[in-house]
Design a protein around this motif. Structure first.
Motif, PDB file in Angstrom:
ATOM      1  N   LEU A  18     -15.895  38.222  25.592  1.00 51.51           N
ATOM      2  CA  LEU A  18     -15.327  36.922  25.954  1.00 51.51           C
ATOM      3  C   LEU A  18     -16.448  35.895  26.140  1.00 51.51           C
ATOM      4  N   GLY A  19     -17.506  36.323  26.862  1.00 51.37           N
ATOM      5  CA  GLY A  19     -18.642  35.424  27.067  1.00 51.37           C
ATOM      6  C   GLY A  19     -19.238  34.984  25.741  1.00 51.37           C
ATOM      7  N   ALA A  20     -19.338  35.911  24.786  1.00 52.26           N
ATOM      8  CA  ALA A  20     -19.908  35.590  23.482  1.00 52.26           C
ATOM      9  C   ALA A  20     -19.067  34.520  22.782  1.00 52.26           C
ATOM     10  N   VAL A  21     -17.758  34.673  22.822  1.00 47.12           N
ATOM     11  CA  VAL A  21     -16.880  33.706  22.151  1.00 47.12           C
ATOM     12  C   VAL A  21     -17.009  32.336  22.812  1.00 47.12           C
ATOM     13  N   VAL A  22     -16.978  32.328  24.160  1.00 47.22           N
ATOM     14  CA  VAL A  22     -17.069  31.052  24.872  1.00 47.22           C
ATOM     15  C   VAL A  22     -18.413  30.378  24.560  1.00 47.22           C
ATOM     16  N   LEU A  23     -19.505  31.162  24.571  1.00 44.67           N
ATOM     17  CA  LEU A  23     -20.824  30.579  24.317  1.00 44.67           C
ATOM     18  C   LEU A  23     -20.947  30.086  22.878  1.00 44.67           C
ATOM     19  N   PHE A 115     -28.732  33.032  19.772  1.00 45.07           N
ATOM     20  CA  PHE A 115     -29.066  34.214  20.558  1.00 45.07           C
ATOM     21  C   PHE A 115     -27.921  34.641  21.462  1.00 45.07           C
ATOM     22  N   TRP A 116     -27.346  33.692  22.202  1.00 38.57           N
ATOM     23  CA  TRP A 116     -26.407  34.093  23.256  1.00 38.57           C
ATOM     24  C   TRP A 116     -25.158  34.776  22.742  1.00 38.57           C
ATOM     25  N   PRO A 117     -24.428  34.166  21.763  1.00 46.62           N
ATOM     26  CA  PRO A 117     -23.245  34.898  21.272  1.00 46.62           C
ATOM     27  C   PRO A 117     -23.618  36.255  20.673  1.00 46.62           C
TER      28      PRO A 117
END
Lengths: 498, 100
Positions: A18-23, A115-117
């Motif tokens: 979820l964090g990856a999608v949001v980022l 990087f983040w996603p």
């Protein structure tokens, strides 16, 4: 179908994804908040999973209520939660580090955007891998983590990183195909992809042997066991430092984890002694060859990357102790030692790569001689390197001591000389390559820092290094965690742990 | 009988693909080889799904997943190779033992 069933362990896969999608959508806006929430939620999921494990014992979870053979099954036991704990610890340190590592230059900003996603997807895929007990699901998680890892290596866009990532990608894909072929053979022989069902239905014979050989070959390449290690140093050394930490600490452990699960799950009926012995020989060769090459490197990250080749060898030295005729006491001690070594190496190696990133950032160069005199300027980082080094060299109370000691006692009990020689030589060689770093760090040269590194980078590295000592001191909780749901035939030694 | 022919062809394709992946120096040829090997693995899955009576649908579903992964991985590899060509002009990987 019994309805929608989700346990706390689903959060370990779900929150990072979820964090990856949001980022990926919000990019740089509110990044700290999203990263912070993702880390906190994932940590809570881990704690809840651990709590549930401790209260009900090892448990199984069919995703969405679809059981095997149609659905994908998860199995949550001590080994899985130990690896998840390693992944969450390294993941949190690497994430905090990365918030400061990628600075404000345009190139850095662009890299951070990708990087983040990618990193959170990788994290999610690894957690799926550690939770699964389904042979095909492992193929999917291997591919997911592999593709994300390749993209992360290529992040800098430099020629050496592109070469390293392409070589890794081609080998990883070929390795997955070998693994997939083995899985297909197992499925056609047993009609199931669930490890427990396969184990119950598989009969020893040429078909089982062919499947085991294909699966082993694929996973050996994935986990960079000698002689299939040659892709690792260039890939791990050319990646940005937080990525190197994740690759060396977690991603290569995926292959080992699946292999250990498969071998212990299908043991003893469908596992051949020759395969186990071969893995042990390759492991021993990896320890010696990787250490020797580490001593010869002139670049900091290459020394650490070759040290990964060596340290991974120890994991595979446990396999010969699972051969026919070895007592359960010894076999289980070697199994627990390998699992422990996976954790101790993961923590120490991540700390080492994060610290290396600080030093390279400070000097703007990565050759060993650039390190001269840095210890006086960056005492925190030098301490982190020293603590992680203690663990890698296998000196108590570092976490690297006990696993090697457990394997040593297993070898003594079985009267096998070669593993003992390799374990001692490997430890001495580790002292050799690590002191090439420490000697330069502690030299009395006067140097000027190119860029003073942000404090938080140093602290993230130190945190992991301290954790690699703490896990060495707290061996009893770790061993009793491993005891929960230990595979059949691998519990005797752990039962004797208080 | 038919299953045997399909399985042998699948294994032949797989071996051929791996051979090409290892020995072909050009990156695009390596990628094509890799796809041939994947086709071999997928063909084997389709062939082994038939065990008399109705074919087993599970391997077919797995093949679909495999194809999706294989297509995305190939696309990604092409992008990486093209980017590397722009940076260095090289279309071949160096000797693996050589430091980049």
């Amino acid at each position: 179908m019994t309805g929608w069933t989700l346990g706390p362990e689903a959060g370990l896969v779900g929150f990072p994804a979820l964090g990856a999608v949001v980022l990926a959508i919000t990019a740089a806006r509110g990044r700290r908040l999203v990263v912070g929430l993702t880390l906190a939620a994932t940590l809570v999921a881990l704690v809840m999973t651990l709590t549930r494990l401790l209260s009900v014992g090892a448990y199984e979870q069919d995703i969405g209520g679809w059981g095997a053979p149609l659905g994908i099954g998860w199995r949550i036991d001590g080994f899985a939660v130990l690896m998840l704990g390693l992944s969450v610890a390294v993941g949190i340190a690497v994430s905090i580090y990365s918030l400061a590592y990628f600075g404000d230059e345009p190139g850095d900003r662009r890299r951070a955007l990708f990087f983040w996603p990618l990193w959170f997807f990788l994290w999610s895929a690894l957690h799926g891998l550690f939770l699964s007990r389904d042979l095909f699901n492992w193929y999917v998680t291997l591919e997911l983590s592999g593709l994300a890892a390749v993209a992360l290596i290529a992040l800098s866009g430099r020629a050496d990183a592109l070469t390293g990532s392409l070589r890794y990608l081609l080998l990883a894909l070929a390795a997955s195909l070998l693994y997939l072929l083995g899985v297909v053979v197992l499925y056609s022989a047993t009609g199931s992809l669930d490890l427990a069902q396969v184990a119950a239905r598989l009969t020893p014979g040429p078909v089982a042997l062919a499947a085991i050989l294909l699966i082993t070959a694929g996973l050996v390449v994935k986990s960079a066991l000698f002689p299939a290690h040659f892709w690792l140093p260039s890939a791990h050394a050319s990646a940005p430092s937080p990525v190197s930490a994740v690759l060396s600490a977690l991603v290569v452990k995926g292959g080992f984890y699946i292999l250990a699960r498969t071998m212990t799950g299908l043991w003893p009926a469908a596992v051949a002694d020759g395969v186990l012995l071969g893995l042990g020989w390759l492991g021993g060769a990896a320890v010696l060859w990787g250490s020797l090459l580490a001593i010869r490197q002139q670049h900091l990250k290459l020394v650490i990357a070759y040290s990964t080749v060596a340290q991974l060898g120890y994991l595979f030295m446990a396999f010969p102790f699972w051969m026919e005729g070895v007592g359960e006491q010894v076999a289980s001690r070697a199994w627990a030692g390998a699992a422990y070594q996976a954790v101790s190496h993961g923590l120490a190696k991540a700390a080492l790569f994060l610290a290396a990133g600080v030093l390279i950032h400070a000097r703007g160069r990565d050759d060993l001689d650039a390190l001269r005199g840095l210890g006086a300027h960056l005492p925190v980082t030098a301490t982190a390197m020293a603590l992680a080094g203690i663990s890698l060299m296998g000196i108590p109370p570092g976490a690297g001591f006990l696993p090697k000691w457990m394997m040593m006692t297993a070898a003594i009990q079985e009267g096998r000389i070669l593993p003992i020689v390799v374990l001692i030589t490997g430890g001495l060689l580790a002292v050799g390559y690590l002191f090439r770093i420490f000697r330069r760090l502690l030299a009395a040269d006067d140097v000027v820092l190119a860029h003073p590194p942000p404090r938080i980078l140093e602290l993230a590295a130190l945190g992991l290094a301290i954790l690699s000592i703490v896990t060495g001191l707290s061996s009893l909780p770790i061993l009793s965690l491993l005891r929960i749901g230990a595979p059949e035939g691998f519990a005797a030694y752990l039962e004797s742990v208080p | 009988m038919t299953v045997t022919i399909y399985s042998m062809a699948a294994i032949a394709l797989f071996v051929l693909g791996l051979y090409g992946l290892w020995w072909q120096p050009h990156l695009l040829r390596k990628l094509v080889s890799l796809n041939i090997a994947s086709a071999g693995a997928f063909l084997l899955m389709v062939a082994l799904a038939f065990r008399g009576g109705d074919p087993d649908p599970v391997p077919h579903a797995l093949v679909l997943t495999g194809i999706v992964i294989s297509v995305s991985a190939t696309a990604f590899a092409v992008v990486l190779a093209a980017r590397r060509y722009r940076e260095t002009g090289a279309v071949e990987l160096d000797d693996p033992e050589e430091r980049p």
